[in-house]
Write a protein that holds these residues in place. Structure first.
Motif, PDB file in Angstrom:
ATOM      1  N   PRO A 114      55.961  51.411  26.941  1.00 38.37           N
ATOM      2  CA  PRO A 114      55.227  52.241  27.810  1.00 38.37           C
ATOM      3  C   PRO A 114      53.579  52.233  27.452  1.00 38.37           C
ATOM      4  O   PRO A 114      53.367  51.363  26.396  1.00 38.37           O
ATOM      5  N   ARG A 115      52.664  52.482  28.590  1.00 35.72           N
ATOM      6  CA  ARG A 115      51.365  52.410  28.208  1.00 35.72           C
ATOM      7  C   ARG A 115      50.814  53.232  27.083  1.00 35.72           C
ATOM      8  O   ARG A 115      49.788  52.737  26.378  1.00 35.72           O
ATOM      9  N   ASN A 116      51.400  54.259  26.576  1.00 31.65           N
ATOM     10  CA  ASN A 116      51.168  55.203  25.399  1.00 31.65           C
ATOM     11  C   ASN A 116      51.568  54.685  24.201  1.00 31.65           C
ATOM     12  O   ASN A 116      51.555  55.352  23.099  1.00 31.65           O
ATOM     13  N   ARG A 117      52.377  53.375  24.084  1.00 34.51           N
ATOM     14  CA  ARG A 117      52.706  53.017  22.922  1.00 34.51           C
ATOM     15  C   ARG A 117      51.507  52.798  21.645  1.00 34.51           C
ATOM     16  O   ARG A 117      52.032  52.545  20.627  1.00 34.51           O
ATOM     17  N   LEU A 119      68.309  53.735  43.706  1.00 33.05           N
ATOM     18  CA  LEU A 119      67.325  53.121  42.786  1.00 33.05           C
ATOM     19  C   LEU A 119      65.864  54.264  42.233  1.00 33.05           C
ATOM     20  O   LEU A 119      65.636  54.923  43.530  1.00 33.05           O
ATOM     21  N   LEU A 120      65.682  54.322  41.343  1.00 34.40           N
ATOM     22  CA  LEU A 120      64.412  55.132  41.121  1.00 34.40           C
ATOM     23  C   LEU A 120      63.503  54.102  40.223  1.00 34.40           C
ATOM     24  O   LEU A 120      64.020  53.732  38.991  1.00 34.40           O
ATOM     25  N   PHE A 121      62.278  53.949  40.590  1.00 36.66           N
ATOM     26  CA  PHE A 121      61.393  53.191  39.752  1.00 36.66           C
ATOM     27  C   PHE A 121      60.683  54.086  39.035  1.00 36.66           C
ATOM     28  O   PHE A 121      59.707  54.827  39.662  1.00 36.66           O
ATOM     29  N   ALA A 122      60.820  54.163  37.585  1.00 36.95           N
ATOM     30  CA  ALA A 122      59.841  55.038  36.900  1.00 36.95           C
ATOM     31  C   ALA A 122      59.081  53.930  35.801  1.00 36.95           C
ATOM     32  O   ALA A 122      59.244  54.243  34.634  1.00 36.95           O
ATOM     33  N   VAL A 123      58.562  53.099  36.227  1.00 34.13           N
ATOM     34  CA  VAL A 123      58.216  51.975  35.566  1.00 34.13           C
ATOM     35  C   VAL A 123      56.669  52.014  35.101  1.00 34.13           C
ATOM     36  O   VAL A 123      56.272  50.976  34.483  1.00 34.13           O
ATOM     37  N   GLY A 124      55.941  53.142  35.151  1.00 36.70           N
ATOM     38  CA  GLY A 124      54.772  53.387  34.634  1.00 36.70           C
ATOM     39  C   GLY A 124      53.817  52.571  35.205  1.00 36.70           C
ATOM     40  O   GLY A 124      53.930  51.797  36.137  1.00 36.70           O
ATOM     41  N   MET A 125      52.716  52.339  34.481  1.00 40.80           N
ATOM     42  CA  MET A 125      51.435  51.470  34.781  1.00 40.80           C
ATOM     43  C   MET A 125      51.076  50.775  33.416  1.00 40.80           C
ATOM     44  O   MET A 125      51.559  51.246  32.447  1.00 40.80           O
ATOM     45  N   LYS A 126      50.522  49.602  33.458  1.00 35.47           N
ATOM     46  CA  LYS A 126      50.102  48.880  32.349  1.00 35.47           C
ATOM     47  C   LYS A 126      48.477  48.680  32.334  1.00 35.47           C
ATOM     48  O   LYS A 126      48.005  48.564  33.362  1.00 35.47           O
ATOM     49  N   ASP A 127      47.833  48.596  31.065  1.00 36.13           N
ATOM     50  CA  ASP A 127      46.575  48.362  31.032  1.00 36.13           C
ATOM     51  C   ASP A 127      46.333  47.056  31.180  1.00 36.13           C
ATOM     52  O   ASP A 127      46.954  46.187  30.553  1.00 36.13           O
ATOM     53  N   LEU A 128      45.436  46.541  31.927  1.00 33.83           N
ATOM     54  CA  LEU A 128      44.686  45.345  32.024  1.00 33.83           C
ATOM     55  C   LEU A 128      44.091  45.041  30.709  1.00 33.83           C
ATOM     56  O   LEU A 128      43.361  46.169  30.343  1.00 33.83           O
ATOM     57  N   PRO A 129      43.953  43.563  30.278  1.00 33.46           N
ATOM     58  CA  PRO A 129      43.018  43.623  28.884  1.00 33.46           C
ATOM     59  C   PRO A 129      41.698  43.961  29.008  1.00 33.46           C
ATOM     60  O   PRO A 129      41.146  43.434  30.085  1.00 33.46           O
ATOM     61  N   VAL A 130      41.074  44.526  28.168  1.00 36.65           N
ATOM     62  CA  VAL A 130      39.466  44.904  28.135  1.00 36.65           C
ATOM     63  C   VAL A 130      39.059  43.910  27.005  1.00 36.65           C
ATOM     64  O   VAL A 130      39.448  44.005  25.911  1.00 36.65           O
ATOM     65  N   ASP A 131      38.151  43.010  27.506  1.00 33.75           N
ATOM     66  CA  ASP A 131      37.421  41.806  26.593  1.00 33.75           C
ATOM     67  C   ASP A 131      36.321  42.543  25.740  1.00 33.75           C
ATOM     68  O   ASP A 131      35.188  41.892  26.074  1.00 33.75           O
ATOM     69  N   ILE A 132      36.611  43.462  24.698  1.00 38.73           N
ATOM     70  CA  ILE A 132      35.563  43.956  24.072  1.00 38.73           C
ATOM     71  C   ILE A 132      36.150  43.734  22.310  1.00 38.73           C
ATOM     72  O   ILE A 132      37.193  44.047  22.083  1.00 38.73           O
ATOM     73  N   ASP A 133      35.162  42.869  21.707  1.00 38.62           N
ATOM     74  CA  ASP A 133      35.664  42.816  20.349  1.00 38.62           C
ATOM     75  C   ASP A 133      35.622  44.070  19.479  1.00 38.62           C
ATOM     76  O   ASP A 133      34.843  44.825  19.625  1.00 38.62           O
ATOM     77  N   GLY A 134      36.974  44.261  19.000  1.00 36.16           N
ATOM     78  CA  GLY A 134      37.281  45.521  18.158  1.00 36.16           C
ATOM     79  C   GLY A 134      37.953  46.647  18.877  1.00 36.16           C
ATOM     80  O   GLY A 134      38.239  47.627  18.554  1.00 36.16           O
ATOM     81  N   LEU A 135      37.758  46.775  20.439  1.00 35.68           N
ATOM     82  CA  LEU A 135      38.555  47.857  21.077  1.00 35.68           C
ATOM     83  C   LEU A 135      40.068  47.997  20.621  1.00 35.68           C
ATOM     84  O   LEU A 135      40.408  48.973  20.475  1.00 35.68           O
ATOM     85  N   ALA A 152      47.292  48.179  36.121  1.00 33.90           N
ATOM     86  CA  ALA A 152      48.262  47.274  37.290  1.00 33.90           C
ATOM     87  C   ALA A 152      49.812  48.163  37.215  1.00 33.90           C
ATOM     88  O   ALA A 152      49.969  48.685  36.078  1.00 33.90           O
ATOM     89  N   ALA A 153      50.582  47.916  38.143  1.00 33.31           N
ATOM     90  CA  ALA A 153      51.719  48.404  38.090  1.00 33.31           C
ATOM     91  C   ALA A 153      52.553  47.914  37.028  1.00 33.31           C
ATOM     92  O   ALA A 153      52.436  46.865  36.497  1.00 33.31           O
ATOM     93  N   GLY A 154      53.384  48.775  36.515  1.00 34.26           N
ATOM     94  CA  GLY A 154      54.125  48.600  35.286  1.00 34.26           C
ATOM     95  C   GLY A 154      55.238  47.431  35.567  1.00 34.26           C
ATOM     96  O   GLY A 154      55.707  46.837  34.630  1.00 34.26           O
ATOM     97  N   SER A 155      55.629  47.324  36.840  1.00 29.45           N
ATOM     98  CA  SER A 155      56.555  46.116  37.170  1.00 29.45           C
ATOM     99  C   SER A 155      56.189  45.760  38.514  1.00 29.45           C
ATOM    100  O   SER A 155      55.691  46.244  39.482  1.00 29.45           O
ATOM    101  N   ASP A 156      56.388  44.387  38.701  1.00 30.29           N
ATOM    102  CA  ASP A 156      56.227  43.770  40.149  1.00 30.29           C
ATOM    103  C   ASP A 156      57.452  43.905  41.110  1.00 30.29           C
ATOM    104  O   ASP A 156      57.385  43.716  42.183  1.00 30.29           O
ATOM    105  N   ILE A 157      58.542  44.346  40.420  1.00 28.75           N
ATOM    106  CA  ILE A 157      59.792  44.592  41.191  1.00 28.75           C
ATOM    107  C   ILE A 157      59.581  45.403  42.384  1.00 28.75           C
ATOM    108  O   ILE A 157      60.036  44.851  43.555  1.00 28.75           O
ATOM    109  N   PRO A 158      59.011  46.625  42.508  1.00 28.49           N
ATOM    110  CA  PRO A 158      59.263  47.461  43.721  1.00 28.49           C
ATOM    111  C   PRO A 158      58.271  46.877  44.949  1.00 28.49           C
ATOM    112  O   PRO A 158      58.706  46.816  46.021  1.00 28.49           O
ATOM    113  N   GLN A 159      57.253  46.231  44.465  1.00 24.42           N
ATOM    114  CA  GLN A 159      56.185  45.367  45.498  1.00 24.42           C
ATOM    115  C   GLN A 159      57.102  44.490  45.970  1.00 24.42           C
ATOM    116  O   GLN A 159      57.190  44.181  47.188  1.00 24.42           O
TER     117      GLN A 159
END
Ligand SMILES: Cc1cc2nc3c(=O)[nH]c(=O)nc-3n(C[C@H](O)[C@H](O)[C@H](O)COP(=O)(O)OP(=O)(O)OC[C@H]3O[C@@H](n4cnc5c(N)ncnc54)[C@H](O)[C@@H]3O)c2cc1C
Length: 304
Positions: free
Chosen positions: A38-41, A106-122, A232-239
């Motif tokens: 999950p995103r909040n891990r 089917l129920l897609f409860a796949v959440g969202m995911k963060d795209l990487p942020v390129d900042i040193d130390g974040l 970004a979408a948590g999974s590509d499958i729904p699309q």
């Protein structure tokens, strides 16, 4: 031939889990397939969820699973779903390990995911002293010196919201601020400084941010950060399956989580832009009611 189950839930966060609970109590055969990313891990605590304020995300899931497993028609599969084929009444889910499950809905409860942020130390501070939502983590950072790390209209929006938790904050835009003259003036009138210089690095101790160093030599001391990662979408499958998506990358659904595809539902972060655990759980519950109503209507018509 594998048993045809009632519902396949992809994703076992608050949305998928609450849906599983409601469907299990409605005596439906359910498989919850969850790869547990999950995103909040990154975070230590989840806040604002009544009766669970401050619980660790992993503990939330553990308690939820324990309660759901009281309903014997629900099973959990700790794997990633990789492909889904079929149509309403007969979907085939295949996992990364090659296991297959046939389900009517089917129920897609796949959440969202963060795209990487390129900042040193974040990455060192994300989830510990850098967060994405003041409603989730603003209380813990109240009255502290904070940095809003984003640009454009979002920076102004975040500045207006953060005023509810602290009066001490600045904006770092990590490059051109992308503000209009009016937005810049509005921030100035509210005494919010804006630093445009690119960020050199974020310095921290054990996950707690201490300062942000900018390329022009400016040092911005702070004890917390709010930033806005791209999602970004948590999974590509729904699309891939044909679900209609919004520009923000969420799945288009009606009030009960029904997508444009017959028999396919979605709930939680994957289908809304609320990004709150309790909202995700609530949407999961609503989708479960939608799915159960459809299954009951089909069974009723079949018998009639
Ligand atoms: C840093 C941070 C802190 C937060 N703090 C709070 C807070 O304090 N309070 C609050 O209310 N909200 C908080 N949130 C938001 C909250 O975590 C989300 O709104 C909530 O988790 C959304 O629940 P969900 O079930 O929709 O998705 P998620 O919890 O993201 O769960 C989706 C699940 O689906 C799984 N999955 C995806 N694709 C597949 C696949 N193909 N096969 C199998 N499994 C799959 C994922 O691995 C994941 O386990 C925070 C978010 C972040 C990023």
């Amino acid at each position: 031939m594998k048993q045809l189950m009632d519902v396949g839930i992809i994703g076992g966060g608050p949305a998928g889990l609450n849906a599983a609970l409601v469907l299990g109590r409605a005596r439906k055969n359910v498989v919850v397939i969850d790869e547990a990313r999950p995103r909040n891990r990154v975070t230590r605590e989840t806040h604002g969820f009544l009766t669970r304020d401050g619980v660790a995300p992993g503990e939330f899931r553990r308690i939820a699973r324990e309660q759901i497993l009281a309903y014997p028609s629900v099973q959990f599969v700790d794997e990633a779903a990789v492909t889904i084929t079929g149509v309403d009444g007969n979907f085939l889910i295949t996992t990364a390990q090659g296991n297959t499950y046939r389900t009517k809905k089917l129920l897609f409860a796949v959440g969202m995911k963060d795209l990487p942020v390129d900042i040193d130390g974040l990455a060192d501070v994300y989830g510990k002293s850098a967060f994405v939502c003041p409603y989730c983590d603003g209380w813990e950072l109240r009255d502290q010196s904070l940095v809003i790390l984003t640009k454009g209209a979002r920076a102004l929006h975040m500045a207006k919201i953060l005023a509810g938790w602290t009066e001490q904050y600045v904006v770092c835009t990590n490059g051109p601020d992308e503000l209009t003259d009016e937005q810049r003036e509005e921030l100035k009138q509210h005494h919010v400084s804006v630093y445009e210089s690119p960020i050199l690095r974020i310095e921290s101790d054990n996950g707690m941010v201490q300062k942000i160093l900018l390329e022009d030599g400016t040092i911005v001391p702070c004890t917390g950060i709010f930033f806005a990662p791209k999602l970004a979408a948590g999974s590509d499958i729904p699309q891939t399956l044909g679900c209609q998506m919004t520009e923000a990358g969420t799945i288009v659904v009606d009030a009960f989580g029904k997508t444009n595809l017959p028999g396919v539902y979605s709930a939680g972060d994957a289908a809304s832009e609320m990004y709150q655990a309790i909202a995700a759980a609530s949407l999961g519950s609503l989708a479960a009611v939608g799915i159960n109503s459809e299954l009951l209507a089909e069974a009723w018509d079949h018998k009639g």
